[in-house]
Design a protein around this motif. Structure first.
Motif: not given
Length: 171
Positions: A131-156
């Motif tokens: 469970h810890l490994r799966l949660i860690a993967r989920g957290i990293e995926a969300k952090r990457a998605r949030i960083a990408k969204l912030i970049t897209r917002i700045e570009e827009a």
């Protein structure tokens, strides 16, 4: 699946292959790396989850399970589906409103949703190393998605700011 994982899962079930809950109805949530997949209720939640994992086309997306025992499971299910919008629930899910027409507003709405999902992942208490490994993967995926969204917002926002300047030059 590793032997440790199989032993953990077998330990959750009683002799009849169900989770003993004293007749109470459970509210269960199935999560994927991208967030909540399904919410349901059952007096035998793990048996029901096994059925989903055997029969649903989205079964391979499931990486986490959360089981609660609210006082009114049916009301809690309706509320959870309505507010949390699991991807594969049909009943109670209603029609989502259309996304805001403004690209920046739409991206900010998506960012808010992703930040909420990240907070849910970070607040999850792991029940095993798997469970810890799966949660860690989920957290990293969300952090990457949030960083990408912030970049897209700045570009827009930058693109939106340039439009009035280009219009003024044409005048």
């Amino acid at each position: 699946m590793a032997d440790v994982d199989a032993q953990f899962l077998r330990g959750l079930f009683d002799e009849e292959g169900s989770l003993h809950a004293g007749g109470r109805t459970a509210l269960y949530r199935l999560y994927g790396l991208e967030g909540l997949l399904y919410v349901g209720i059952s007096v035998a939640p793990l048996t029901r989850v096994r059925t989903h994992l055997r029969e649903q086309p989205w079964r391979s997306l499931v990486v986490g399970i959360r089981i609660d025992y609210p006082e009114d499971a049916e009301a809690a299910e309706r509320e959870a589906v309505w507010t949390e919008r699991p991807k594969y629930n049909v009943i109670f899910n209603g029609v989502r409103p259309p996304p805001p027409p403004d690209r920046v507003a739409r991206l900010r709405t998506e960012l808010s949703l992703e930040e909420r999902k990240l907070a849910e992942f970070e607040a999850t208490v792991p029940e095993s190393t798997t469970h810890l490994r799966l949660i860690a993967r989920g957290i990293e995926a969300k952090r990457a998605r949030i960083a990408k969204l912030i970049t897209r917002i700045e570009e827009a926002e930058a693109a939106r700011a340039q439009v009035p300047q280009q219009v003024r030059r044409l005048e």
